[in-house]
Design a protein around this motif. Structure first.
Motif, PDB file in Angstrom:
ATOM      1  N   SER A  97      78.576  57.809  22.318  1.00  0.00           N
ATOM      2  CA  SER A  97      77.795  57.519  21.121  1.00  0.00           C
ATOM      3  C   SER A  97      78.100  58.541  20.027  1.00  0.00           C
ATOM      4  O   SER A  97      78.469  59.686  20.309  1.00  0.00           O
ATOM      5  CB  SER A  97      76.298  57.541  21.440  1.00  0.00           C
ATOM      6  N   GLU A  98      77.946  58.116  18.799  1.00  0.00           N
ATOM      7  CA  GLU A  98      78.151  59.035  17.677  1.00  0.00           C
ATOM      8  C   GLU A  98      77.184  60.213  17.767  1.00  0.00           C
ATOM      9  O   GLU A  98      77.555  61.356  17.480  1.00  0.00           O
ATOM     10  CB  GLU A  98      77.957  58.300  16.354  1.00  0.00           C
ATOM     11  N   SER A  99      75.942  59.942  18.188  1.00  0.00           N
ATOM     12  CA  SER A  99      74.946  61.020  18.259  1.00  0.00           C
ATOM     13  C   SER A  99      75.332  62.064  19.303  1.00  0.00           C
ATOM     14  O   SER A  99      75.146  63.269  19.085  1.00  0.00           O
ATOM     15  CB  SER A  99      73.566  60.445  18.574  1.00  0.00           C
ATOM     16  N   CYS A 112      78.120  64.129  17.786  1.00  0.00           N
ATOM     17  CA  CYS A 112      77.555  65.017  16.762  1.00  0.00           C
ATOM     18  C   CYS A 112      76.902  66.228  17.412  1.00  0.00           C
ATOM     19  O   CYS A 112      77.099  67.371  16.976  1.00  0.00           O
ATOM     20  CB  CYS A 112      76.532  64.272  15.917  1.00  0.00           C
ATOM     21  N   ARG A 129      77.986  62.402  11.305  1.00  0.00           N
ATOM     22  CA  ARG A 129      78.352  61.096  11.848  1.00  0.00           C
ATOM     23  C   ARG A 129      79.696  60.587  11.326  1.00  0.00           C
ATOM     24  O   ARG A 129      80.431  59.897  12.044  1.00  0.00           O
ATOM     25  CB  ARG A 129      77.258  60.072  11.538  1.00  0.00           C
ATOM     26  N   ALA A 161      82.370  62.138  13.427  1.00  0.00           N
ATOM     27  CA  ALA A 161      82.317  61.551  14.770  1.00  0.00           C
ATOM     28  C   ALA A 161      82.927  60.150  14.755  1.00  0.00           C
ATOM     29  O   ALA A 161      83.697  59.779  15.654  1.00  0.00           O
ATOM     30  CB  ALA A 161      80.867  61.491  15.250  1.00  0.00           C
ATOM     31  N   ARG A 162      82.630  59.393  13.714  1.00  0.00           N
ATOM     32  CA  ARG A 162      83.139  58.022  13.610  1.00  0.00           C
ATOM     33  C   ARG A 162      84.667  58.020  13.449  1.00  0.00           C
ATOM     34  O   ARG A 162      85.371  57.218  14.062  1.00  0.00           O
ATOM     35  CB  ARG A 162      82.469  57.335  12.423  1.00  0.00           C
TER      36      ARG A 162
END
Length: 234
Positions: A39-41, A44, A51, A54-55
């Protein structure tokens, strides 16, 4: 936003490449299992980035076949099938024996030192019974063959194929296939040093066959690691 817009949005991708390299290494060491959600979170939190970075890192990983981006579900470590495995090993058998034969004929002293030093590191890792390092170095040997050839396209190609192989082994491997067999890289290096191109190619082909034969497609492995700790410490 289109993929290219993401990649072009910032000319400095240093932090993104750090994320990519760490996830790549975790895959190569088989500590990050196929089908694991990224997940992006989590990225991060693990790397202390926003974000957008991360993306972009996930897009770079997807472009290398390490991550699968699934619509409305997010990003997951790639989970190869038996068909994927067959295609990966077919590609490697087409490429690597002829590449190793060529390297045997053209390699210079610097290239031989790179490969010899690497084999010494493999031996040290085995003596120390450092499983993660053994696995990482086993895959890296194949990429180094392309590196000493000086062909940048083959370096990228072998890196992707070796990464996909590591995912395949993580999915379908037994204890025997967690890494390359103990003496086979050394025998390939001996043939390269002797400039015996036909022997080096034959050994490479046998080596890839052995890795493929050690897979068991009736089983699969999946772990659920603490991703934040894994990515911080890897």
């Amino acid at each position: 936003m289109a993929v290219q817009q993401f990649l072009d949005a910032d000319s400095s991708l240093g932090e993104e490449h750090k994320i990519v390299d760490r996830i790549y290494n975790a895959v190569m060491q088989q500590t990050l299992a196929p089908m694991t959600k990224l997940s992006e979170s989590t990225i991060c939190e693990s790397f202390g980035v926003g974000r957008m970075k991360a993306r972009r890192a996930l897009l770079l990983l997807a472009s290398q076949g390490i991550v699968e981006l699934r619509s409305n579900r997010g990003a997951f470590v790639a989970s190869p099938t038996q068909k994927d495995a067959d295609e990966v090993f077919e590609a490697r058998i087409h490429i690597e024996p002829s590449l190793i034969a060529q390297v045997s004929e053209r390699i210079d002293a610097d290239g031989l030192k790179v490969l010899t030093d690497h084999i010494d590191r493999e031996k040290a890792a085995r003596l120390a019974e450092n499983r993660q390092e053994i696995i990482r170095l086993s895959g890296e040997f194949h990429v180094l063959i392309a590196t000493v050839s000086g062909n940048s396209f083959l370096i990228r190609t072998l890196r992707e194929l070796v990464t996909r192989t590591s995912l395949i082994v993580a999915m379908f491997g037994s204890g025997n296939s967690s890494c390359c067999r103990e003496d086979e890289h050394e025998r390939i290096l001996d043939a390269i040093q002797s400039r015996d191109a036909s022997l080096a190619a034959a050994l490479a082909r046998d080596h890839l066959d052995h890795i493929r034969m050690d897979l068991d497609f009736k089983q699969s492995h999946k772990t659920a690691p603490d991703l934040v700790t894994l990515l911080r410490d890897n």
